[in-house]
Design an enzyme around this catalytic site. Structure first.
Site, mmCIF file in Angstrom:
data_model
loop_
_atom_site.group_PDB
_atom_site.id
_atom_site.type_symbol
_atom_site.label_atom_id
_atom_site.label_comp_id
_atom_site.label_asym_id
_atom_site.label_seq_id
_atom_site.Cartn_x
_atom_site.Cartn_y
_atom_site.Cartn_z
ATOM 1 N N CYS A 2 -10.371 -2.813 11.784
ATOM 2 C CA CYS A 2 -10.273 -4.083 12.490
ATOM 3 C C CYS A 2 -11.133 -5.093 11.766
ATOM 4 O O CYS A 2 -11.918 -4.756 10.886
ATOM 5 C CB CYS A 2 -10.749 -3.927 13.937
ATOM 6 S SG CYS A 2 -9.962 -2.579 14.825
ATOM 7 N N ARG A 27 -6.539 -6.845 8.009
ATOM 8 C CA ARG A 27 -7.221 -5.638 8.481
ATOM 9 C C ARG A 27 -6.716 -5.192 9.856
ATOM 10 O O ARG A 27 -6.969 -4.060 10.271
ATOM 11 C CB ARG A 27 -8.732 -5.896 8.574
ATOM 12 C CG ARG A 27 -9.391 -6.218 7.261
ATOM 13 C CD ARG A 27 -10.869 -6.490 7.467
ATOM 14 N NE ARG A 27 -11.563 -5.283 7.892
ATOM 15 C CZ ARG A 27 -12.337 -4.547 7.101
ATOM 16 N NH1 ARG A 27 -12.473 -4.876 5.837
ATOM 17 N NH2 ARG A 27 -12.940 -3.485 7.557
ATOM 18 N N TRP A 74 -6.516 -3.456 14.980
ATOM 19 C CA TRP A 74 -5.466 -2.517 14.598
ATOM 20 C C TRP A 74 -5.670 -1.288 15.462
ATOM 21 O O TRP A 74 -6.702 -0.619 15.384
ATOM 22 C CB TRP A 74 -5.570 -2.162 13.111
ATOM 23 C CG TRP A 74 -4.480 -1.271 12.606
ATOM 24 C CD1 TRP A 74 -3.261 -1.650 12.147
ATOM 25 C CD2 TRP A 74 -4.521 0.158 12.494
ATOM 26 N NE1 TRP A 74 -2.533 -0.553 11.753
ATOM 27 C CE2 TRP A 74 -3.284 0.571 11.955
ATOM 28 C CE3 TRP A 74 -5.474 1.132 12.798
ATOM 29 C CZ2 TRP A 74 -2.982 1.911 11.709
ATOM 30 C CZ3 TRP A 74 -5.181 2.461 12.567
ATOM 31 C CH2 TRP A 74 -3.938 2.837 12.021
ATOM 32 N N ASN A 99 -15.679 -2.117 14.917
ATOM 33 C CA ASN A 99 -14.767 -1.518 13.949
ATOM 34 C C ASN A 99 -15.238 -0.095 13.710
ATOM 35 O O ASN A 99 -16.430 0.145 13.517
ATOM 36 C CB ASN A 99 -14.788 -2.310 12.639
ATOM 37 C CG ASN A 99 -13.748 -1.805 11.656
ATOM 38 O OD1 ASN A 99 -12.837 -1.072 12.023
ATOM 39 N ND2 ASN A 99 -13.885 -2.195 10.400
ATOM 40 N N GLY A 100 -14.306 0.867 13.720
ATOM 41 C CA GLY A 100 -14.660 2.268 13.527
ATOM 42 C C GLY A 100 -14.087 3.128 14.636
ATOM 43 O O GLY A 100 -13.248 2.686 15.424
ATOM 44 N N GLU A 484 5.100 6.002 -5.896
ATOM 45 C CA GLU A 484 4.565 4.711 -5.470
ATOM 46 C C GLU A 484 5.686 3.751 -5.098
ATOM 47 O O GLU A 484 5.580 2.997 -4.119
ATOM 48 C CB GLU A 484 3.692 4.124 -6.579
ATOM 49 C CG GLU A 484 3.128 2.739 -6.299
ATOM 50 C CD GLU A 484 2.202 2.673 -5.095
ATOM 51 O OE1 GLU A 484 1.897 1.548 -4.657
ATOM 52 O OE2 GLU A 484 1.773 3.736 -4.584
ATOM 53 N N LYS A 488 6.127 1.988 -1.449
ATOM 54 C CA LYS A 488 6.230 0.544 -1.247
ATOM 55 C C LYS A 488 7.457 0.200 -0.402
ATOM 56 O O LYS A 488 7.401 -0.635 0.485
ATOM 57 C CB LYS A 488 6.304 -0.185 -2.594
ATOM 58 C CG LYS A 488 4.994 -0.278 -3.309
ATOM 59 C CD LYS A 488 4.026 -1.190 -2.576
ATOM 60 C CE LYS A 488 2.586 -0.820 -2.864
ATOM 61 N NZ LYS A 488 2.127 0.412 -2.252
ATOM 62 N N GLU A 491 6.871 1.264 3.218
ATOM 63 C CA GLU A 491 5.796 0.500 3.853
ATOM 64 C C GLU A 491 6.283 -0.833 4.411
ATOM 65 O O GLU A 491 5.930 -1.199 5.531
ATOM 66 C CB GLU A 491 4.671 0.210 2.838
ATOM 67 C CG GLU A 491 3.664 1.305 2.645
ATOM 68 C CD GLU A 491 2.572 0.869 1.693
ATOM 69 O OE1 GLU A 491 1.390 1.007 2.042
ATOM 70 O OE2 GLU A 491 2.884 0.394 0.581
ATOM 71 N N HIS A 507 17.034 21.652 -6.528
ATOM 72 C CA HIS A 507 16.326 22.612 -5.677
ATOM 73 C C HIS A 507 16.266 22.154 -4.222
ATOM 74 O O HIS A 507 15.379 22.579 -3.482
ATOM 75 C CB HIS A 507 14.918 22.867 -6.222
ATOM 76 C CG HIS A 507 14.911 23.471 -7.589
ATOM 77 N ND1 HIS A 507 15.371 24.746 -7.840
ATOM 78 C CD2 HIS A 507 14.525 22.967 -8.784
ATOM 79 C CE1 HIS A 507 15.258 25.013 -9.131
ATOM 80 N NE2 HIS A 507 14.750 23.946 -9.725
ATOM 81 N N LYS A 606 -4.912 -2.808 6.099
ATOM 82 C CA LYS A 606 -5.265 -2.818 4.678
ATOM 83 C C LYS A 606 -6.409 -1.869 4.354
ATOM 84 O O LYS A 606 -6.300 -1.027 3.479
ATOM 85 C CB LYS A 606 -5.645 -4.244 4.267
ATOM 86 C CG LYS A 606 -5.986 -4.397 2.794
ATOM 87 C CD LYS A 606 -4.762 -4.244 1.930
ATOM 88 C CE LYS A 606 -5.044 -4.507 0.474
ATOM 89 N NZ LYS A 606 -3.874 -4.228 -0.371
#
Length: 611
Positions: A2, A27, A74, A99-100, A484, A488, A491, A507, A606
């Site tokens: 946050c 954030r 968040w 935050n945490g 990656e 992306k 996301e 396979h 983020k």
């Protein structure tokens, strides 16, 4: 995960709090809130959604104040709602933002309920407010600082806190353990924030709180304390961030801006770290040469995009440098009970330098007796930098978009510098190093060539408009790039995407291939090209739709159900970095086409500062 902003001044601080929250919105953006002191009473404003909703609420009520705390959330505990939004109260005498994560919040909640406290939210944060109130009541409400110090001793977990109280209406109390927090020093005014980005344009002077630091902030200044209540000193830092670095500057989204900033970011990463023919290994720290002389292997721990950077670097370490390399997801490493190897360089990679799992993995490695540590990071004052023996700053500049782009690219460049530095002790001779350095020197131009594909990729993205799934394929060092690329796309467009080493198609994944499953492949002109072509034929034979980003000298051409976009040729070592650019652009344009929130994708934040 946050954003915290707080301020005290002789002037109205409400606009600055709102501006700071907007800069921290990457954030967290589920809800937002603010608490101010007005005539020794605490008033609170909270809204669901982005900071703009809070700004509208504040504007309607014409709120002004000279002291306040604010927060953008968040969600971790409790759904996004006004009741769960920060700040949280206790008895309307204390307001906090946090935050945490408090790991023992359930047991504390039970204790506090038994003591007569009621709860208005589902968050872990509310127990902190009540715990502070319990401590304040025990010392007759005389000093909020000592109450905060006492209260946090009961907490297990991580926190960055900003606290205001009715009993001490002219000061803000700050506390930090495991989550970042900085104090901004202005002209007769003081600020508090999760990171410096929030205060760009307000001040360039900062104090970075360390774990178990507490601060009393009022108009007379800032006083720092340890957990025993003794005063401590921390150095003042001058930030080089500019307001231009955190503005859109004409781009539609931060992600697109940051994709286009990559050639310059690479130039910044290399500046002063290479000569015409050599890597200057002292760039990693004063003791780098002495430490590098002892290294017999490398262990990389990271999360998400940074983990993919590590996976790619493993190919370089082993092929170029002849050094064994292990790469692990940080959240797995810290619980796996790995066997320590003293001559192993522990490399952590993180954009923010505050990634909770990566930081915990580093601490676990130290406790288990691993050798020296090095971090590759974009934040020079971060926890990972302070905890590591050596560091290399990526110099990517602020990255606001949640989906990492330029941070990933500069991490790869930094890792290649490390590979060359260690490899010269094994199998990279002077001529090979000179060739690699020359390729690095030309990388920015080749990234610009890749960016020139933007309009073609924008047209290509229309093929994904009605798709729900996609496969990404790569071989060798390009397989992590495919991973990656898939990350992306998922996301920011919410299309389910998976990446496979192309040789793995037969396979299992071939069962998924049909006309509704786009298959994106990377085709560099290297020794695996013919193998890859065979894998692509397996897709074509099953009616799959192929989209191939191919080296223009590869001989791969478009045909039925095969769309080829040619990428300018580049050396096999740096081509994974170059091929990453088209995949970023593809994800971006698909997301725009789908109408998603590109810079703030749902459910993500983020800087992942919680486990």
């Amino acid at each position: 995960m946050c954003g915290i902003v707080a301020a005290i001044s002789k002037e109205n601080i409400v606009p600055r709090l709102i501006d700071g929250l907007r800069k921290l919105e990457y954030r967290g953006y589920d809800s937002a809130g603010m608490a101010i002191v007005d005539k020794q009473q605490i008033r609170r404003y909270r809204t669901v959604g982005k900071v703009n909703e809070l700004a509208k609420c504040i504007s309607r009520e014409e709120v002004t104040a000279t002291i306040g705390i604010a927060h953008t959330r968040w969600a971790t505990h409790g759904v996004p709602s006004e009741a769960n939004a920060h700040p949280h109260f206790s008895s309307e005498q204390i307001a906090i933002v946090h935050n945490g994560i408090i790991e023992n919040h359930e047991s504390l909640r039970t204790q506090q309920q038994n003591a007569g406290y009621s709860f208005d939210s589902d968050t872990d944060t509310e127990v902190i407010a009540h715990q502070i109130h319990i401590s304040l009541s025990a010392n007759s409400g005389s000093d909020i600082l000592s109450s905060v110090i006492s209260a946090v001793s009961a907490l297990d977990g991580s926190y960055a806190l900003a606290v205001i109280s009715q009993s001490n209406p002219d000061e803000i109390i700050a506390a930090r353990s495991g989550s970042p927090l900085v104090i901004g020093i202005g002209d007769g005014e003081y600020y508090l924030a999760s990171d410096m980005t929030a205060l760009v344009g307000v001040t360039q002077r900062f104090i970075i709180l360390e774990d178990n630091d507490f601060a009393r902030i009022n108009l007379d200044g800032v006083t720092l304390y340890d957990k025993q209540g003794n005063t401590v000193e921390r150095a003042e830092h001058i930030s080089q961030l500019s307001s231009n670095a955190v503005e859109l500057n004409g781009y539609r989204h931060y992600m697109l801006k940051e994709i286009y900033e990559q050639p310059y970011a690479v130039t910044q990463t290399l500046e002063g770290r290479i000569t015409q023919t050599k890597v200057l290994e002292e760039s990693f720290g004063h003791d780098a040469t002495e430490i590098f002389d002892t290294i017999e292997g490398v262990n990389i721990v990271a999360c998400g995009t940074s983990y993919h950077a590590g996976l790619l670097a493993r190919y370089w370490f082993e092929e170029l440098a002849g050094i064994p390399c292990n790469v692990e997801i940080a959240s797995e490493f810290r619980y796996r009970k790995p066997v320590a190897r003293k001559n192993q360089l522990m490399v952590t990679i993180s954009q923010s330098g505050e990634t909770a799992d990566t930081l915990a993995a580093l601490k676990e490695a130290k406790a288990r007796g691993f050798g020296h540590s090095l971090t590759i990071c974009n934040s020079p004052e971060s926890s990972l930098v302070r905890e590591s023996d050596l560091c290399l700053m990526t110099r990517a500049g602020p990255e606001i978009g949640v989906a990492s782009t330029k941070a990933f690219t500069t991490q790869l460049v930094s890792l290649l510098l490390l590979v060359i530095s260690l490899g010269r002790r094994k199998q990279i001779d002077e001529a090979s190093e000179a060739n690699l350095v020359n390729e690095l020197r030309t990388l920015s131009r080749k990234l610009e060539d890749a960016l020139a594909l933007d309009e073609q990729i924008k047209v290509l993205s229309e093929r994904f408009a009605d798709k729900q799934h996609a496969l990404f394929l790569g071989r060798g060092a390009h397989y992590p790039v495919a991973m990656e690329g898939a990350l992306k796309l998922k996301e920011i467009s919410y299309i389910h995407a998976e990446a496979y080493a192309a040789g793995e198609l037969k396979h299992g994944p071939l069962a998924l291939v049909d006309s509704n499953m786009p298959v994106v492949s990377i085709a560099p002109n290297n020794n695996l090209l013919e193998k890859l072509k065979s894998n692509l034929q397996e897709v074509r034979a099953r009616g799959g739709e192929l989209i191939v980003f191919a080296d223009s000298e590869s001989g791969v051409t478009s045909g039925p159900n095969v769309e080829v976009l040619h990428v300018a040729p580049s050396h096999d070592i740096i081509s994974p970095i170059v091929f990453n650019i088209p995949l970023q652009l593809l994800a971006y344009h698909v997301a725009v086409l789908k109408g998603t929130d590109v810079d703030h994708p749902r459910n993500l934040a983020k800087s992942v500062t919680v486990e």
